[in-house]
Design a protein around this motif. Sequence first.
Motif, short mmCIF file in Angstrom:
data_model
loop_
_atom_site.label_atom_id
_atom_site.label_comp_id
_atom_site.label_asym_id
_atom_site.label_seq_id
_atom_site.Cartn_x
_atom_site.Cartn_y
_atom_site.Cartn_z
N ASN A 243 -4.46 7.14 -1.11
CA ASN A 243 -4.91 7.99 -2.21
C ASN A 243 -4.15 7.68 -3.50
OD1 ASN A 243 -2.45 9.32 -1.82
ND2 ASN A 243 -3.37 11.31 -1.40
N GLU A 244 -4.54 8.38 -4.56
CA GLU A 244 -3.95 8.15 -5.88
C GLU A 244 -2.45 8.43 -5.90
OE1 GLU A 244 -5.43 6.75 -8.54
OE2 GLU A 244 -7.15 6.46 -7.21
N ARG B 164 -0.60 -1.02 11.55
CA ARG B 164 0.41 -1.14 10.49
C ARG B 164 -0.11 -1.85 9.24
NH1 ARG B 164 6.38 -2.16 11.95
NH2 ARG B 164 6.65 -0.63 10.30
N GLN B 165 -1.42 -1.82 9.08
CA GLN B 165 -2.06 -2.32 7.87
C GLN B 165 -2.64 -1.13 7.12
OE1 GLN B 165 -2.41 -5.80 7.05
NE2 GLN B 165 -0.97 -6.07 8.75
N LEU C 132 -2.08 -2.68 -2.29
CA LEU C 132 -1.79 -1.96 -1.05
C LEU C 132 -2.89 -2.07 0.00
CD1 LEU C 132 -0.03 1.31 -2.28
CD2 LEU C 132 1.00 -0.76 -1.36
N VAL C 133 -4.13 -1.79 -0.37
CA VAL C 133 -5.21 -1.76 0.62
C VAL C 133 -5.41 -3.16 1.20
CG1 VAL C 133 -7.67 -1.32 0.98
CG2 VAL C 133 -6.32 0.25 -0.43
N PHE D 102 2.19 -2.51 5.82
CA PHE D 102 3.14 -1.54 5.27
C PHE D 102 4.43 -2.23 4.82
CE2 PHE D 102 0.80 1.83 7.64
CZ PHE D 102 0.73 2.78 6.64
N ALA D 103 4.67 -3.44 5.26
CA ALA D 103 5.90 -4.17 4.91
C ALA D 103 6.12 -4.24 3.40
CB ALA D 103 5.88 -5.57 5.51
N VAL D 104 5.05 -4.26 2.61
CA VAL D 104 5.21 -4.36 1.15
C VAL D 104 5.91 -3.13 0.56
CG1 VAL D 104 3.21 -5.89 0.88
CG2 VAL D 104 2.92 -3.42 0.57
#
Length: 187
Positions: free
Chosen positions: A31-32, A25-26, A45-46, A50-52
């Motif tokens: 992609n763009e 879940r990280q 993001l990277v 996924f919580a963000v």
Amino acid sequence: MDPAAPDYRSAFQLAPIGLVLSARRQIVDCNERVLQMFSATREQLVGQSFAVMYPSAVEFERTGARIVARLDAEGPMANYADDRVMRRLGSGELFWCHVTGRALDPADPHARGIWSFEDLSARRQITAELTPREREIAALLVEGQTSKLIGRNLGVSPRTVDIYRGRLMKKYQAGSTPELIHKLLSA
């Protein structure tokens, strides 16, 4: 390098749909299109959870539990798909998104995955202020699930689902469940 050989990295980066590679879940890579969709930079993001991308921590946790249950029930090569409300990082705007995912390691289906994200906001707007639970129930109603199935998926009673459905009907000024679903889909 053979000029006729496929350039998979470019294909990933320039795909017309959002793509994310994940581990536990990280976000490992994206992609763009994902960066555009979520109004985010690669650094935002990277390496992040996924919580963000979720409107609330509660929705992140509940969605994760549903994903794990479905992958466990359907086996290591199962796909998961749903429509859910997500959050743009840049503006905080909420939007409907179709998400599909698949495990990359059949021996450990939760270790690594590939996820696609499709922004549905051009056809489906959020027109009412909804609580996290109302957003979850709205998404499951749109999938055609009954109160009993929604209750089982969310760990609540069917009566509780009916109460939330009633709140949604009031907010969307719908006289019936089919009318509510129509308004959720066309809003």
